[in-house]
Design a protein around this motif. Structure first.
Motif, PDB file in Angstrom:
ATOM      1  N   ARG A  43      38.195 -15.583  43.907  1.00 33.83           N
ATOM      2  CA  ARG A  43      39.046 -15.763  45.086  1.00 33.83           C
ATOM      3  C   ARG A  43      40.491 -15.607  44.644  1.00 33.83           C
ATOM      4  O   ARG A  43      40.909 -16.205  43.666  1.00 33.83           O
ATOM      5  N   VAL A  44      41.248 -14.798  45.366  1.00 33.98           N
ATOM      6  CA  VAL A  44      42.667 -14.599  45.062  1.00 33.98           C
ATOM      7  C   VAL A  44      43.444 -14.831  46.350  1.00 33.98           C
ATOM      8  O   VAL A  44      42.963 -14.554  47.438  1.00 33.98           O
ATOM      9  N   ALA A  45      44.662 -15.333  46.228  1.00 36.73           N
ATOM     10  CA  ALA A  45      45.490 -15.666  47.391  1.00 36.73           C
ATOM     11  C   ALA A  45      45.799 -14.424  48.229  1.00 36.73           C
ATOM     12  O   ALA A  45      45.593 -13.293  47.814  1.00 36.73           O
ATOM     13  N   SER A  46      46.343 -14.639  49.399  1.00 38.50           N
ATOM     14  CA  SER A  46      46.616 -13.576  50.357  1.00 38.50           C
ATOM     15  C   SER A  46      47.725 -12.635  49.886  1.00 38.50           C
ATOM     16  O   SER A  46      48.400 -12.886  48.893  1.00 38.50           O
ATOM     17  N   ASP A  47      47.916 -11.546  50.645  1.00 35.73           N
ATOM     18  CA  ASP A  47      48.937 -10.555  50.299  1.00 35.73           C
ATOM     19  C   ASP A  47      50.348 -11.140  50.349  1.00 35.73           C
ATOM     20  O   ASP A  47      51.202 -10.768  49.551  1.00 35.73           O
ATOM     21  N   ALA A  49      51.236 -14.115  49.572  1.00 31.65           N
ATOM     22  CA  ALA A  49      51.422 -14.861  48.322  1.00 31.65           C
ATOM     23  C   ALA A  49      51.657 -13.897  47.166  1.00 31.65           C
ATOM     24  O   ALA A  49      52.435 -14.178  46.262  1.00 31.65           O
ATOM     25  N   GLN A  50      51.002 -12.750  47.212  1.00 33.69           N
ATOM     26  CA  GLN A  50      51.181 -11.753  46.153  1.00 33.69           C
ATOM     27  C   GLN A  50      52.611 -11.215  46.155  1.00 33.69           C
ATOM     28  O   GLN A  50      53.215 -11.031  45.107  1.00 33.69           O
ATOM     29  N   GLU A  51      53.173 -10.991  47.333  1.00 36.91           N
ATOM     30  CA  GLU A  51      54.537 -10.485  47.430  1.00 36.91           C
ATOM     31  C   GLU A  51      55.538 -11.484  46.861  1.00 36.91           C
ATOM     32  O   GLU A  51      56.551 -11.105  46.297  1.00 36.91           O
ATOM     33  N   ARG A  54      53.132 -15.759  43.990  1.00 39.58           N
ATOM     34  CA  ARG A  54      52.471 -17.066  43.944  1.00 39.58           C
ATOM     35  C   ARG A  54      50.965 -16.902  44.118  1.00 39.58           C
ATOM     36  O   ARG A  54      50.390 -17.382  45.077  1.00 39.58           O
ATOM     37  N   ARG A  55      50.335 -16.227  43.215  1.00 41.20           N
ATOM     38  CA  ARG A  55      48.891 -16.021  43.287  1.00 41.20           C
ATOM     39  C   ARG A  55      48.207 -16.762  42.155  1.00 41.20           C
ATOM     40  O   ARG A  55      48.765 -16.940  41.085  1.00 41.20           O
ATOM     41  N   ALA A  57      43.914 -17.170  40.729  1.00 44.62           N
ATOM     42  CA  ALA A  57      42.519 -16.794  40.954  1.00 44.62           C
ATOM     43  C   ALA A  57      41.603 -17.865  40.408  1.00 44.62           C
ATOM     44  O   ALA A  57      41.909 -18.505  39.404  1.00 44.62           O
ATOM     45  N   VAL A  78      48.033 -12.727  36.745  1.00 46.54           N
ATOM     46  CA  VAL A  78      47.569 -13.754  37.670  1.00 46.54           C
ATOM     47  C   VAL A  78      46.997 -14.928  36.871  1.00 46.54           C
ATOM     48  O   VAL A  78      46.118 -14.729  36.031  1.00 46.54           O
TER      49      VAL A  78
END
Length: 144
Positions: A43-47, A49-51, A54-55, A57, A78
């Protein structure tokens, strides 16, 4: 308890016979039907959060063949939480060795956060813990 048994219990590879940390009230509350159900895969955080960078896994590998996914996420910068509770102890040891080598090779760190659960953090990530004094970090994860 022998030193090998203590080390194995600390890593979570065998059951610890010392039950002084068991809390009966907590166990009674855990029986409610509102337990979280999660997918045992990655599971990885939303897009968004990626921008913002702040991700994080979470990975629950079934066997050593899933170690590649851990490596790819960590190589991308990550932080990865590796949950080894569903693995056999021989494969769990191999994954811990792989993760320790991965963290060393990419100048990150590995930390045990619970029994058979480890946190891999890249070099540019700071871990904030509740310890006021902290501990000296020598760059290696000591399994003994």
């Amino acid at each position: 308890m022998g030193s090998v048994r203590k080390a194995s219990a600390w890593l979570g590879l065998v059951e610890d016979s010392d039950e002084r940390y068991y809390d009966d009230e907590y166990a009674e509350g855990a029986e409610s039907g509102d337990a979280w159900v999660t997918d045992p895969r990655v599971r990885v955080a939303s897009d968004s959060a990626q921008e913002q960078g702040r991700r994080i896994a979470t990975v629950s590998p079934d066997g050593f063949r899933d170690a590649r996914g851990i490596g790819e996420l960590f190589r991308d910068g990550v932080p990865v939480i590796v949950n080894l509770t569903s693995m056999e102890s021989s494969d769990a040891k191999r994954v811990v060795d792989f993760a320790a080598g991965l963290a060393f090779g990419l100048r990150g760190s590995i930390e045990r956060v619970a029994t058979r659960v480890f946190l891999l953090t890249p070099a540019d990530t700071q871990i904030v813990s509740g310890d006021p004094a902290g501990r000296a970090q020598d760059g290696f994860f000591n399994q003994s």
